[in-house]
Every structure is written in structure tokens, then in C-alpha cells.
Enzyme design. Structure first.
Site, mmCIF file in Angstrom:
data_model
loop_
_atom_site.group_PDB
_atom_site.id
_atom_site.type_symbol
_atom_site.label_atom_id
_atom_site.label_comp_id
_atom_site.label_asym_id
_atom_site.label_seq_id
_atom_site.Cartn_x
_atom_site.Cartn_y
_atom_site.Cartn_z
ATOM 1 N N SER A 68 0.860 -1.185 0.000
ATOM 2 C CA SER A 68 0.000 0.000 0.000
ATOM 3 C C SER A 68 0.893 1.231 0.000
ATOM 4 C CB SER A 68 -0.915 0.006 1.238
ATOM 5 O OG SER A 68 -1.615 1.230 1.329
ATOM 6 N N GLU A 69 1.202 1.731 -1.193
ATOM 7 C CA GLU A 69 2.104 2.878 -1.285
ATOM 8 C C GLU A 69 1.531 4.102 -0.575
ATOM 9 O OE1 GLU A 69 3.255 -0.083 -4.179
ATOM 10 O OE2 GLU A 69 1.328 0.907 -3.834
ATOM 11 N N ALA A 93 9.664 3.294 -9.146
ATOM 12 C CA ALA A 93 9.079 4.638 -9.209
ATOM 13 C C ALA A 93 7.696 4.617 -9.847
ATOM 14 C CB ALA A 93 10.005 5.571 -9.994
ATOM 15 N N ASP A 94 7.457 3.659 -10.720
ATOM 16 C CA ASP A 94 6.160 3.540 -11.396
ATOM 17 C C ASP A 94 5.009 3.336 -10.415
ATOM 18 O OD1 ASP A 94 8.527 2.232 -12.631
ATOM 19 O OD2 ASP A 94 7.311 2.287 -14.436
ATOM 20 N N TYR A 95 5.326 2.868 -9.205
ATOM 21 C CA TYR A 95 4.275 2.541 -8.234
ATOM 22 C C TYR A 95 3.945 3.696 -7.296
ATOM 23 C CZ TYR A 95 5.391 -2.335 -9.481
ATOM 24 O OH TYR A 95 5.619 -3.514 -10.139
ATOM 25 N N HIS A 138 7.577 -0.732 -14.812
ATOM 26 C CA HIS A 138 8.785 -0.903 -14.016
ATOM 27 C C HIS A 138 9.954 -0.071 -14.541
ATOM 28 C CE1 HIS A 138 6.439 -4.561 -13.162
ATOM 29 N NE2 HIS A 138 7.064 -4.588 -11.998
#
Length: 357
Positions: A68-69, A93-95, A138
Site C-alpha cells: 500500500s504505497e 518509481a512507477d508505483y 517498471h
């Protein structure tokens, strides 16, 4: 074999090892530092940047978090407001997108919303960029999204020495820091053409990192190659591409590694451009609305009367990230060298453009 420097003993380190060393140093130095995120505890992180830190410092200092970012960053904001200095990892970083509200509306604003009563001294580490065939989820380089947000600091190192010193500075900062780590550089420098090391970090001068505490200022750029013909403004992985393009083109390019994207070391940039009279801006991220646009505007505003040619931008293509063709997406030394030549001879480039060449 370690040797001595003004910061004490040095040892050869990859960027991964340098980042781990920075966190290790700060965990020992400051009892308020905590590290958490997905798989960063027992497993040591997907890239092993935190390997061994939980065993050394305990599960109360280095621990895992749910997937859970938003929860990870939200918890870090609260911890920072009440005296801790959290270092959190977003696996890629994509998340970061699920955490956008916590980063933009909470972390970046807290000092100002509270009139200085509370701060958000958190560091958000994010592996970024391509080089592992990770595809669209990604491999992104979203730095421009963070430099746009007032209240955030945005950092991207290109070598182990800077990575450790900048990360220590980030952890000690009272402002939230977005710490972007180019994955292609995690295990060594590459030749600018392929994802292979030129030489091991152990034999590379930038790979010799002090074992103990030291800092690199968050707002200072580094001139990694001096030159008289043109100025290249770049950061992260593209520092090496810029240097290779200069060597292969025979053009005496001065290469500036920004290191800190925001706050920006504008003095170093303007001094170089005023000296050379020409400017090329290089980054891996998509060109449209990329950070290069801000850099070009600043150079135009501060160096207009010194420019002898139009500013040129070289960046990733304006397409969704190509999974199977990422090496065509990256700015290559040839693309960059061609840009150097155009800037050095703008009249010829203009004529060729008119003739459709």
C-alpha cells in the site's frame, strides 16, 4: 583494499552498496531514523539495497509494510511530524501513483499548512528508469512530476559516492525528499551503449566511497567533464551517455551532472553556458513536459545574450514505454553526438532541415 580520503577510509562500492552504507550509517547515528517498505526488512528489498540492515538494527528500526504505497507514505508523514526520520522505499518509481495524494497534499504541504509547527522529514527512495526490460510499469522516469510540486526536494545520483552523500543529506533534511535511483547504475557504470559495465566500480574512481559519515549538498551540481565547445546538462544514467558522445564526436563538451534536480544549482549551469555559448539538455524521460523543458527555459532566461545556437533537447520518445524496444527508446550516444554537431553548426542543421534531410 580500503584507502584514505578526507572523509576517512574508502572502499569500492556499487551504488547499491553505497545506498545501504548510507542507511546503515544513519541508523547508527540517529535513533529516530527508521526504514520501511515492501520487502525491505527480512528480504532486503527487491534490489537488496537494505540487505542485512534488519538483522543488524532490529525489526523495530527496519521493517516490512503492506502493499500500500499510500499507506507507506501516509504513515511516514505522521512519523515525521512526531519526530522520526523515516526512509521509505517504493519498489519501483512507477508505483508511486497510489501515494500521490500523500506526497503532494500532505508531505509537501505540511510545513506550510502548519506554519512551521510540523515538518515532514521523510525520504522516499524509488528505483527509476529502464535497463531491465521491465516495461511500462517498471521503467518510468517520473522526475518532472516531483519537481513541479512546491515543498519537495528531488534528487537523482549518477555514482556511488554521490548516492551515499546525497542520501545522508536527504535523511537529515527537514523537507521531504524524493530520492530517485537509476536502476541501470545499481551495479556499476556502463559504456553508454549497452547495459554492461565499462570497468568494475572497484577500479572506477567514483566507486571509492568513504565507509563512514559524509554528505553531499542537496542543491549542488557537479561538473563531471570540463569543456569549451558546449554545455550538456544532464543527470542519472545519461551522464555516461553524454560523456561517451563527447569522446566519440570529438566535440569538447562540458558535462554537468545536476545530482539535485530541485532545488537546482542554477549558478553552475549559467556559468558553464555563458562560457561555452551553447547548450544541450539530455534526459531519459519522455521529452514533452519533461524536466528538460524547465531547464531550457531557465537557460533562455539567464543566458540568452550568451547563446550562439538554439538550445537542443535530447530525451526519450513521446510514446508509452516500449517493453521490447527500450534500447531504441533511450537516447543513444549517436543521437546525442548528432545533437552536439547540430548545436556546433546550427546554420548547416537549419539548411538540412529545410531540404528535408
Amino acid at each position: 583494499m580500503a584507502n584514505s580520503s578526507r572523509h576517512g577510509k574508502t572502499t569500492p562500492m556499487t551504488m547499491i552498496q553505497a545506498l545501504r552504507s548510507a542507511m546503515d550509517v544513519m541508523l547508527e547515528r540517529d535513533g529516530n531514523v527508521v526504514i520501511f517498505g515492501q520487502d525491505v526488512g527480512y528480504f532486503g528489498g527487491v534490489f537488496r539495497c537494505t540487505e542485512g540492515l534488519q538483522a543488524k538494527h532490529g525489526r523495530h528500526r527496519v521493517f516490512d509494510a503492506p502493499i500500500s504505497e499510500g499507506g507507506i507514505v501516509g504513515a511516514a508523514v505522521g512519523m515525521g511530524a512526531y519526530g522520526l526520520r523515516p526512509v521509505v522505499e517504493i519498489q519501483f518509481a512507477d508505483y508511486f501513483y497510489p501515494a500521490t495524494d500523500q506526497i503532494v497534499s500532505e508531505a509537501a504541504r505540511l510545513r506550510y499548512r502548519s506554519g512551521g509547527e510540523f515538518i515532514a522529514p521523510l525520504t522516499i527512495r524509488m528505483p527509476c528508469g529502464g535497463g531491465i526490460y521491465g516495461g511500462q510499469t517498471h521503467s518510468q522516469s517520473p522526475e518532472a512530476m516531483f519537481t513541479h510540486v512546491s515543498g519537495l526536494r528531488t534528487v537523482m545520483p549518477s555514482n556511488p559516492y554521490d548516492a551515499k552523500g546525497l542520501l545522508i543529506s536527504a535523511i537529515e533534511s527537514d523537507d521531504p525528499v524524493i530520492f530517485l535511483e537509476p536502476k541501470r547504475l545499481y551495479n556499476g557504470p556502463f559504456d553508454g551503449h549497452h547495459d554492461q559495465p565499462v570497468v568494475p566500480w572497484s577500479k572506477h574512481p567514483l566507486g571509492k566511497v568513504p565507509e563512514g559519515y559524509y554528505t553531499v549538498p542537496l542543491e549542488s551540481a557537479s561538473v563531471v567533464r570540463t569543456g569549451a565547445d558546449l554545455t550538456v546538462i544532464t543527470y542519472g544514467t545519461m551522464v555516461y551517455v553524454a560523456e561517451v558522445a563527447a569522446s566519440e564526436s570529438g566535440i569538447d563538451a562540458e558535462v554537468i551532472d545536476l545530482r539535485s534536480l530541485w532545488p537546482l544549482d542554477l549558478d553552475t549551469i549559467t556559468a558553464s553556458v555563458k562560457k561555452t555559448g551553447r547548450c544541450v539538455i539530455l534526459h531519459e524521460a519522455t521529452q514533452t513536459s519533461g524536466f528538460g523543458a524547465e531547464l531550457a527555459t531557465l537557460v533562455q532566461e539567464h543566458c540568452f545574450y550568451h547563446l550562439e545556437a538554439p538550445i537542443e533537447r535530447i530525451a526519450g520518445w513521446d510514446t508509452p514505454y516500449p517493453h521490447a524496444h527500450e534500447w531504441a527508446y533511450f537516447p543513444s550516444p549517436k543521437r546525442v553526438a548528432d545533437a552536439y554537431r547540430r548545436v556546433m553548426n546550427p546554420d548547416a542543421a537549419h539548411v538540412a532541415g529545410q531540404q528535408g534531410e
